[in-house]
Design a protein around this motif. Structure first.
Motif, PDB file in Angstrom:
ATOM      1  N   VAL A  59     103.101 -41.654  84.948  1.00 28.07           N
ATOM      2  CA  VAL A  59     103.358 -40.613  83.931  1.00 28.07           C
ATOM      3  C   VAL A  59     102.358 -39.464  84.101  1.00 28.07           C
ATOM      4  N   HIS A  60     101.090 -39.812  84.189  1.00 26.22           N
ATOM      5  CA  HIS A  60     100.057 -38.762  84.273  1.00 26.22           C
ATOM      6  C   HIS A  60     100.007 -38.088  85.640  1.00 26.22           C
ATOM      7  N   GLY A  96     102.425 -37.394  87.318  1.00 26.73           N
ATOM      8  CA  GLY A  96     103.547 -36.447  87.340  1.00 26.73           C
ATOM      9  C   GLY A  96     103.250 -35.128  86.625  1.00 26.73           C
ATOM     10  N   ILE A  97     102.121 -35.056  85.939  1.00 22.16           N
ATOM     11  CA  ILE A  97     101.761 -33.786  85.285  1.00 22.16           C
ATOM     12  C   ILE A  97     100.911 -33.029  86.304  1.00 22.16           C
ATOM     13  N   CYS A 129      95.358 -37.476  84.553  1.00 25.91           N
ATOM     14  CA  CYS A 129      96.354 -36.523  85.046  1.00 25.91           C
ATOM     15  C   CYS A 129      96.052 -36.031  86.452  1.00 25.91           C
ATOM     16  N   THR A 155      99.190 -34.862  78.648  1.00 27.02           N
ATOM     17  CA  THR A 155      99.171 -36.325  78.559  1.00 27.02           C
ATOM     18  C   THR A 155     100.565 -36.768  78.126  1.00 27.02           C
ATOM     19  N   GLU A 156     100.699 -38.050  77.823  1.00 34.07           N
ATOM     20  CA  GLU A 156     101.995 -38.596  77.390  1.00 34.07           C
ATOM     21  C   GLU A 156     102.407 -37.906  76.080  1.00 34.07           C
ATOM     22  N   ASN A 215     103.982 -30.930  80.310  1.00 38.23           N
ATOM     23  CA  ASN A 215     105.198 -31.487  80.900  1.00 38.23           C
ATOM     24  C   ASN A 215     105.907 -32.304  79.814  1.00 38.23           C
ATOM     25  N   ALA A 248     106.884 -36.107  80.259  1.00 39.90           N
ATOM     26  CA  ALA A 248     105.827 -37.113  80.476  1.00 39.90           C
ATOM     27  C   ALA A 248     105.881 -38.173  79.371  1.00 39.90           C
ATOM     28  N   SER A 249     106.852 -39.067  79.484  1.00 39.86           N
ATOM     29  CA  SER A 249     107.035 -40.111  78.482  1.00 39.86           C
ATOM     30  C   SER A 249     106.880 -41.464  79.167  1.00 39.86           C
ATOM     31  N   CYS A 250     106.081 -42.347  78.575  1.00 39.01           N
ATOM     32  CA  CYS A 250     105.837 -43.669  79.173  1.00 39.01           C
ATOM     33  C   CYS A 250     106.896 -44.638  78.666  1.00 39.01           C
TER      34      CYS A 250
END
Ligand code: 13P
Ligand code: SF4
Length: 338
Positions: A192-193, A195-196, A219, A263-264, A284, A287-289
Motif C-alpha cells: 500500500v505504502h 504504491g504512494i 511510503c 498513508t493509508e 493517493n 491507498a487502501s489496505c
C-alpha cells in the motif's frame, strides 16, 4: 439492508450487517457482557474507529492492550497487532474479528530467512518493525514501530551492527536520522505504502504549494518528500515524516489550511475529526489496505457474539518474543492514541 437481529441467525448473514444504531447498541452490549475492550487501528473503516474504546497507532494500541484491565481484547486491526497483544498478555483472551487480516509487509520475511541473515552477521542487534510474525519477533532483540524506530535504533550502542527489518523505506528513514553506517536493511515493503510514489507526491505538492505534507515513513515517496524539501520545491518545515499517531498530534497543532497525507486512506477519518478546519487530501486515494478493511461491521459483531477468531501464540514463541515487544513499548515517544 438486514437488521442486526436477523443478521445474526445465519453465518453468511453477517456479510449483510450495516453499521446502524441497532448494530452500535448490540456491539456495546456484547462488549460489556464479555468484559472486552475494543481497540481500533487508525486504518479501520470510520464506523469501527468510532465504536472502539481506543483508536491509535500500533505503538499506542500495544501499550493500551498491555495496560488494560479487561479480560478480553478485541483487536480491530491486522493479525500481527493482535499477536503482539497476546504476546504481552498471554492470560487474556485476544480476538481479531477476521484472522485472515494479514499484512504484506509482515509476509516479506520468515523466521528461517532471519536466522540465515543473523548467521551472516554474528553479534548484530536485530531490530524488527512490529509488522512481523510472532516467529520473527522470537528471533528479534528489540521491536519498534514507526513512532519509535529512530529512538530504538539510537538506543543500540554505536559500535554494534544492527539488522533492521523488514521495511526498506522505514529503514532508510532510520539510517538518515541516526546517521549509522552499520545499519543493514531488509528489502521488504508494504504494497500500500510503496504504491504512494514520488511522482504523484511531486505533482500534488506543485498543485498545492502551501500545503503541509504528512508522510508515513513506509511510503516510497518519503525520500522524494525530503528531496523536494532539499531542492526548495517545498519548504523543509512543511515536510513531516510521521507515524499515524504522530500525524494526529501534528494535525492538532498545524497552522496550515491544507495538508497532503501520504498513508493509508483510513487515516483521513481521525485527521478530519481532530482538525475539522483543515483540508486533508490523500496523495493517493487508492491507498487502501485490503487487510485492514476485512474488519467489517459484521465481522466485529460475529467476533463478539461467537468469541471468534481467537489469537493463539505458542507459549515458547511468545516467551522468546515478549522481551523484544516489551522493550518496544518502553522506548520512545508516547505514540498516538486515545
Ligand atoms: P503505525 O504504527 O504508524 O500505526 O502504522 C502501522 C502500519 O501498519 C502502517 O502500515
Ligand atoms: Fe501491512 Fe501495509 Fe496494510 Fe500496514 S498498510 S497493515 S503495513 S499491508
Amino acid at each position: 439492508m438486514t437488521p442486526v437481529t436477523e443478521a445474526v441467525r445465519a453465518d453468511t448473514a453477517y456479510d449483510e450487517v450495516v453499521p446502524d444504531e441497532a448494530w452500535r447498541e448490540e456491539v456495546r452490549r456484547l462488549a460489556a457482557e464479555r468484559d472486552a475492550v475494543l481497540l481500533a487501528h487508525n486504518y479501520q473503516i470510520p464506523e469501527i474507529q468510532d465504536i472502539a474504546d481506543h483508536t491509535g497507532d500500533s505503538l499506542a494500541l500495544s501499550r493500551i492492550a498491555a495496560a488494560s484491565e479487561a479480560s478480553t481484547i478485541v483487536f480491530c486491526g491486522v493479525h500481527f497487532m493482535a499477536e503482539s497483544a497476546k504476546i504481552l498478555s498471554p492470560d487474556k483472551t485476544v480476538l481479531i474479528p477476521d484472522a485472515r487480516a494479514g499484512c504484506s509487509l509482515a509476509d516479506s520475511i520468515t523466521a528461517d530467512q532471519l536466522r540465515a541473515w543473523k548467521a551472516e552477521h554474528p553479534g548484530a542487534v536485530v531490530v524488527s518493525y512490529v509488522n512481523t510474525t510472532a516467529e520473527v519477533k522470537a528471533e528479534t532483540d528489540i521491536c519498534c514501530t514507526s513512532a519509535n524506530a529512530v529512538e530504538v535504533v539510537a538506543s543500540v550502542p554505536a559500535d554494534r551492527e544492527v539488522l533492521f527489518l523488514p521495511d526498506m523505506f522505514l529503514g532508510a528513514h532510520v539510517k538518515r536520522e541516526t546517521g549509522r553506517d552499520n545499519l543493514h536493511i531488509w528489502a521488504g515493503e508494504c504494497h500500500v505504502h510503496a504504491g504512494i510514489n514520488g511522482a504523484e507526491l511531486a505533482d500534488r505538492a506543485a498543485a498545492q504549494p502551501d500545503a503541509e505534507l504528512f508522510i508515513h515513513p513506509e511510503c516510497g515517496c518519503a525520500t522524494s518528500a525530503l528531496y523536494l524539501a532539499g531542492e526548495g520545491a517545498v519548504a523543509a518545515d512543511r515536510v513531516k515524516i510521521l507515524s499515524t499517531g504522530g500525524m494526529l498530534d501534528q494535525a492538532k497543532e498545524t497552522k496550515a489550511r491544507s495538508v497532503l497525507v501520504a498513508t493509508e486512506v483510513g487515516m483521513l477519518h481521525q485527521l478530519r475529526k481532530a482538525a475539522p478546519g483543515v483540508d486533508f487530501r490523500p496523495v493517493n486515494d487508492r491507498a487502501s489496505c485490503r487487510y485492514m478493511k476485512m474488519i467489517t461491521p459484521g465481522a466485529l459483531l460475529r467476533s463478539l457474539r461467537e468469541g471468534t477468531d481467537e489469537v493463539h501464540v505458542a507459549p515458547e514463541i511468545a516467551a522468546r518474543a515478549r522481551g523484544a515487544v516489551q522493550a518496544m513499548i518502553e522506548i520512545g515517544n508516547p505514540g498516538g492514541g486515545e
